[in-house]
Design an enzyme around this catalytic site. Structure first.
Site, PDB file in Angstrom:
ATOM      1  N   GLY A  50     -15.321   3.436   3.730  1.00  0.00           N
ATOM      2  CA  GLY A  50     -14.047   4.054   3.365  1.00  0.00           C
ATOM      3  C   GLY A  50     -13.428   3.538   2.083  1.00  0.00           C
ATOM      4  O   GLY A  50     -12.229   3.713   1.860  1.00  0.00           O
TER       5      GLY A  50
ATOM      6  N   ASP B 201       0.852  -1.189   0.000  1.00  0.00           N
ATOM      7  CA  ASP B 201       0.000   0.000   0.000  1.00  0.00           C
ATOM      8  C   ASP B 201       0.889   1.241   0.000  1.00  0.00           C
ATOM      9  O   ASP B 201       1.900   1.299   0.704  1.00  0.00           O
ATOM     10  CB  ASP B 201      -0.913  -0.007   1.230  1.00  0.00           C
ATOM     11  CG  ASP B 201      -2.043   0.988   1.109  1.00  0.00           C
ATOM     12  OD1 ASP B 201      -3.199   0.558   0.990  1.00  0.00           O
ATOM     13  OD2 ASP B 201      -1.764   2.216   1.144  1.00  0.00           O
TER      14      ASP B 201
ATOM     15  N   HIS C 170     -10.072  -5.027  -3.581  1.00  0.00           N
ATOM     16  CA  HIS C 170      -8.752  -5.272  -2.987  1.00  0.00           C
ATOM     17  C   HIS C 170      -8.926  -5.728  -1.552  1.00  0.00           C
ATOM     18  O   HIS C 170      -9.802  -5.251  -0.839  1.00  0.00           O
ATOM     19  CB  HIS C 170      -7.857  -4.028  -3.058  1.00  0.00           C
ATOM     20  CG  HIS C 170      -8.509  -2.774  -2.558  1.00  0.00           C
ATOM     21  ND1 HIS C 170      -9.417  -2.057  -3.302  1.00  0.00           N
ATOM     22  CD2 HIS C 170      -8.399  -2.125  -1.365  1.00  0.00           C
ATOM     23  CE1 HIS C 170      -9.824  -1.009  -2.607  1.00  0.00           C
ATOM     24  NE2 HIS C 170      -9.239  -1.029  -1.419  1.00  0.00           N
TER      25      HIS C 170
HETATM   26  P1  5GP Z   1      -9.688   1.585   0.230  1.00  0.00           P
HETATM   27  O1  5GP Z   1      -9.742   2.911   0.958  1.00  0.00           O
HETATM   28  O2  5GP Z   1     -10.364   1.703  -1.123  1.00  0.00           O
HETATM   29  O3  5GP Z   1     -10.152   0.406   1.012  1.00  0.00           O
HETATM   30  O4  5GP Z   1      -8.155   1.304  -0.008  1.00  0.00           O
HETATM   31  C1  5GP Z   1      -7.427   1.861  -1.050  1.00  0.00           C
HETATM   32  C2  5GP Z   1      -5.982   1.745  -0.651  1.00  0.00           C
HETATM   33  O5  5GP Z   1      -5.204   1.932  -1.811  1.00  0.00           O
HETATM   34  C3  5GP Z   1      -5.531   2.804   0.364  1.00  0.00           C
HETATM   35  O6  5GP Z   1      -5.002   2.153   1.515  1.00  0.00           O
HETATM   36  C4  5GP Z   1      -4.483   3.616  -0.392  1.00  0.00           C
HETATM   37  O7  5GP Z   1      -3.413   4.009   0.425  1.00  0.00           O
HETATM   38  C5  5GP Z   1      -4.050   2.659  -1.482  1.00  0.00           C
HETATM   39  N1  5GP Z   1      -3.634   3.302  -2.722  1.00  0.00           N
HETATM   40  C6  5GP Z   1      -4.288   4.308  -3.369  1.00  0.00           C
HETATM   41  N2  5GP Z   1      -3.634   4.623  -4.508  1.00  0.00           N
HETATM   42  C7  5GP Z   1      -2.557   3.805  -4.560  1.00  0.00           C
HETATM   43  C8  5GP Z   1      -1.501   3.661  -5.504  1.00  0.00           C
HETATM   44  O8  5GP Z   1      -1.420   4.354  -6.520  1.00  0.00           O
HETATM   45  N3  5GP Z   1      -0.562   2.718  -5.250  1.00  0.00           N
HETATM   46  C9  5GP Z   1      -0.621   1.913  -4.131  1.00  0.00           C
HETATM   47  N4  5GP Z   1       0.374   1.025  -3.977  1.00  0.00           N
HETATM   48  N5  5GP Z   1      -1.601   2.035  -3.227  1.00  0.00           N
HETATM   49  C10 5GP Z   1      -2.556   2.957  -3.437  1.00  0.00           C
END
Ligand code: 5GP
Ligand code: ZN
Length: 117
Positions: A96, A33, A103
């Protein structure tokens, strides 16, 4: 394999966007992440674009099981299988979810409190 060009995780899976990829196979990719919330914070994604668990996943049951098997593999590889780790799938705004490509978060390496915020 279905790919949405504007989707950042489709881009990671296609190696079009840089990421610290720790594991990949024909069905999924595991990478760090970009804003880790714990010493170990990986994301395990299907190569196939699935927006969230709200999609119709009747044809994807084997794929979903495969993702969980890779979570266990990565937890061992990261050395958190013994101490403990948490897997999280956020779905839609109030949970969130910010990236609408399914993922699984794999978090570990510190004490994780319960219930989560
Ligand atoms: P969500 O909030 O949708 O459950 O999680 C999305 C996750 O993706 C977040 O923890 C965020 O830090 C991560 N994330 C967002 N954009 C990127 C990216 O471009 N690369 C990586 N490696 N992680 C990302
Ligand atoms: Zn995608």
């Amino acid at each position: 394999m279905m790919k949405i060009n504007a989707c950042i995780f489709c881009q990671v899976a296609a190696h079009e966007k840089p990421a610290k990829i720790l594991y990949e196979d024909e069905h999924c990719v595991a990478f760090q992440d970009i804003h880790p919330k714990a010493p170990v914070h990986l994301l395990i994604i299907p190569r196939k674009h699935i927006s969230s668990l709200n999609d119709n996943l009747d044809d994807d049951r084997a794929l979903l099981g495969h993702l969980l098997a890779v979570v266990g593999l990565m937890a061992k590889e990261q050395g958190v299988d013994g101490t403990g780790y948490r897997t999280v799938i956020n779905t839609n705004a109030e949970a969130g979810q910010t990236v609408f490509h399914l993922h699984i978060h794999l978090l570990g390496g510190r004490i994780l409190h319960w219930p989560p915020g």
